[in-house]
Design a protein around this motif. Structure first.
Motif, PDB file in Angstrom:
ATOM      1  N   LEU A  22       0.834  -1.196   0.000  1.00  0.00           N
ATOM      2  CA  LEU A  22       0.000   0.000   0.000  1.00  0.00           C
ATOM      3  C   LEU A  22       0.871   1.248   0.000  1.00  0.00           C
ATOM      4  N   LYS A  23       0.338   2.325  -0.591  1.00  0.00           N
ATOM      5  CA  LYS A  23       0.939   3.653  -0.444  1.00  0.00           C
ATOM      6  C   LYS A  23      -0.144   4.582   0.089  1.00  0.00           C
ATOM      7  N   ILE A  24       0.175   5.258   1.186  1.00  0.00           N
ATOM      8  CA  ILE A  24      -0.776   6.157   1.836  1.00  0.00           C
ATOM      9  C   ILE A  24      -0.178   7.556   1.786  1.00  0.00           C
ATOM     10  N   LYS A  25      -0.870   8.459   1.113  1.00  0.00           N
ATOM     11  CA  LYS A  25      -0.330   9.793   0.859  1.00  0.00           C
ATOM     12  C   LYS A  25      -0.558  10.732   2.040  1.00  0.00           C
ATOM     13  N   SER A  26       0.318  11.706   2.149  1.00  0.00           N
ATOM     14  CA  SER A  26       0.115  12.781   3.113  1.00  0.00           C
ATOM     15  C   SER A  26      -1.102  13.598   2.699  1.00  0.00           C
ATOM     16  N   GLY A  27      -1.822  14.105   3.682  1.00  0.00           N
ATOM     17  CA  GLY A  27      -2.967  14.952   3.396  1.00  0.00           C
ATOM     18  C   GLY A  27      -4.236  14.203   3.042  1.00  0.00           C
ATOM     19  N   HIS A 178      -7.511  17.624  10.302  1.00  0.00           N
ATOM     20  CA  HIS A 178      -6.123  17.163  10.404  1.00  0.00           C
ATOM     21  C   HIS A 178      -5.564  16.860   9.013  1.00  0.00           C
ATOM     22  N   ALA A 179      -6.342  16.183   8.189  1.00  0.00           N
ATOM     23  CA  ALA A 179      -5.898  15.879   6.826  1.00  0.00           C
ATOM     24  C   ALA A 179      -5.772  17.153   5.993  1.00  0.00           C
ATOM     25  N   ALA A 180      -6.661  18.115   6.222  1.00  0.00           N
ATOM     26  CA  ALA A 180      -6.623  19.371   5.467  1.00  0.00           C
ATOM     27  C   ALA A 180      -5.343  20.159   5.725  1.00  0.00           C
ATOM     28  N   THR A 184      -1.563  13.062   7.709  1.00  0.00           N
ATOM     29  CA  THR A 184      -2.166  11.794   7.314  1.00  0.00           C
ATOM     30  C   THR A 184      -3.041  11.255   8.437  1.00  0.00           C
ATOM     31  N   VAL A 185      -4.234  10.789   8.075  1.00  0.00           N
ATOM     32  CA  VAL A 185      -5.133  10.141   9.025  1.00  0.00           C
ATOM     33  C   VAL A 185      -5.413   8.729   8.513  1.00  0.00           C
TER      34      VAL A 185
END
Length: 254
Positions: A22-27, A178-180, A184-185
């Motif tokens: 998996l790749k989980i992006k910032s934001g 937090h994501a905005a 990362t959430v």
């Protein structure tokens, strides 16, 4: 950016997680869906270093978790799937403990802490022990503590359990905010409505295997005229009375 590469976890002969990539992006808000035992909590516990993988790797902002564990831990805050921890402490003592653990000063967190305490209606309970709290109040206490360091990565395992509707709504808004901010959430849930409301991307796990990774909208677009609930059950199977997952006839997502 979080990169999970070929991650597996075995407990003896039981394969709890198999070759997860998996790749989980910032934001973004990233959700894990799956029946009990699908591998959601196993993945999260690997991410927060509670357990060690059998094989594979995790990288956070290009740093390997095994080689840079302490540096990465300082970027992460975690809300576990049960809030029954540090029960002998008062709420204030628990928050002070986390403030110290993250090497924060009281001045750094004072305003944030007060805003969260007010938001979750905890002002009258800060000097009471977690042992005296209901499940929901313990959950609120843990959530407040996790946000004190304003973490780059906020990880929550089944965070809505035990929360009243107002607190659940407030938590969802905090996750969005937090994501905005470019952070990362990551969270796990059984609630499909919550996943649909919040997730930029999600991963569906079945028996430790990733069976879908993408946006909710793409999943709906690929399955015309079906609800997310119908799509999920078709992919993940039906859970029988023994807690095991049976394949649904016609399942084409294996």
């Amino acid at each position: 950016m979080i990169e999970i590469e070929d991650l597996s976890k075995n407990y003896g002969d039981k394969k709890a997680l198999q070759h997860l990539n998996l790749k989980i992006k910032s934001g973004e808000i990233f959700g894990f869906l799956g029946h009990n035992g699908a591998g959601k909590s196993t993945t999260i516990k690997n991410l927060v270093s509670i357990i060690e993988p059998t094989s594979g790797s995790i990288k956070v902002d290009g740093l390997d978790l095994q080689e840079h564990r302490q540096e990465i831990k300082e970027k992460i805050a975690y809300v576990p799937d049960t809030p029954d921890i540090f029960l002998q402490l008062t709420a204030a003592e628990y928050w002070d403990l986390l403030t110290s653990a993250y090497n924060l000063s009281v001045a750094d967190v004072q305003q944030r802490r007060q805003e969260l305490v007010t938001l979750f209606n905890m002002s009258e309970h800060v000097d009471e022990t977690l042992a005296s709290f209901s499940h929901g109040m313990r959950q609120k206490t843990i959530i407040i503590g996790a946000l004190l360091p304003d973490p780059d990565v906020w990880i929550l395992d089944e965070p809505m359990q035990g929360l009243d509707p107002q607190a659940a709504y407030d938590l969802k808004q905090l996750m969005k905010k937090h994501a905005a901010k470019g952070k990362t959430v990551i969270f796990s849930t059984h609630n499909l409505d919550t996943a649909q409301q919040l997730c930029d991307e999600l991963a569906i796990l079945k028996k430790g295997v990733l069976i879908y990774n993408g946006s909710v909208q793409n999943l709906l677009d690929q399955n015309n005229d079906e609800s997310l609930e119908e799509i999920y059950l078709k992919m993940a199977g039906r859970q029988n009375g023994d807690g095991l997952v049976d394949d649904i006839e016609g399942d084409s997502h294996e």
